[in-house]
Motif scaffolding. Structure first.
Motif, short mmCIF file in Angstrom:
data_model
loop_
_atom_site.label_atom_id
_atom_site.label_comp_id
_atom_site.label_asym_id
_atom_site.label_seq_id
_atom_site.Cartn_x
_atom_site.Cartn_y
_atom_site.Cartn_z
N ALA A 119 0.81 -1.22 0.00
CA ALA A 119 0.00 0.00 0.00
C ALA A 119 0.85 1.27 0.00
N THR A 120 2.16 1.15 0.25
CA THR A 120 3.02 2.34 0.28
C THR A 120 3.40 2.74 -1.15
N PRO A 121 3.83 4.00 -1.32
CA PRO A 121 4.16 4.48 -2.67
C PRO A 121 5.30 3.68 -3.32
N VAL A 122 5.20 3.52 -4.64
CA VAL A 122 6.27 2.92 -5.43
C VAL A 122 7.28 4.02 -5.71
N ILE A 123 8.51 3.84 -5.26
CA ILE A 123 9.51 4.89 -5.43
C ILE A 123 10.45 4.63 -6.60
N ALA A 124 10.45 3.39 -7.11
CA ALA A 124 11.28 3.05 -8.27
C ALA A 124 10.76 1.76 -8.88
#
Length: 168
Positions: A119-124
């Motif tokens: 559920a956390t943001p995709v950073i790469a």
């Protein structure tokens, strides 16, 4: 007396079989006393892979990817039998290997999250085949870094870490 020898031989066979089964789960290298199998990485930009554990054995091929994760499956003197993700391998001199842990990304455009949670943001996003440095691992997630990016991904998307391995 004959029955006693036969009984003793039977007991000895049972004890040896039991010891062999116990050792299979906790295999240790005869040279380093480290667990077998275990993961390492290729320290050099090139590493000769030989048929046997000496310089007199033929070179079958050359690993040409620095930091590539490899799995050590056997030890003999200064030599380690290794295999790559595809199971290809042979004997490599220990000086060409590093204990620095790396992994191979096994999914194209692998999502790397800010925390160990879908559920956390995709950073790469890492491409298939990227070699990443391995950080800490929980039961299902590992922290990896490559190309200046770092984050968390599911352990099942990586080669170079055991499914039950926990790292701090």
């Amino acid at each position: 007396m004959r029955l006693t020898r036969r009984a003793a031989a039977t007991v000895a066979v049972i004890l040896l079989a039991s010891a062999g089964q116990a050792q299979q789960g906790d295999a240790r290298g005869p040279v380093t006393n480290l667990p077998l199998p275990r993961f390492v990485s290729l320290k050099a930009g090139e590493g000769n892979v030989r048929r046997g554990p000496s310089l007199t054995h033929r070179i079958d091929w050359v690993f040409k990817r620095r930091d590539m994760p490899l799995q050590i499956t056997a030890e003999h003197g200064h030599w380690r039998r290794v295999q790559d993700r595809d199971g290809a391998g042979g004997w490599v001199h220990y000086a060409l290997l590093s204990g620095v842990r790396t992994v191979l990304v096994e999914q194209d455009m692998l999502a790397v999250h800010a925390r160990a949670d879908d559920a956390t943001p995709v950073i790469a996003r890492f491409e298939l085949g990227v070699v990443a440095r391995l950080g800490e691992c929980s039961h299902d997630w590992c922290r990896i870094s490559a190309g200046g990016y770092r984050g968390w991904t599911r352990k099942s998307n990586l080669w170079g870490v055991d499914p039950d391995e926990i790292r701090d």
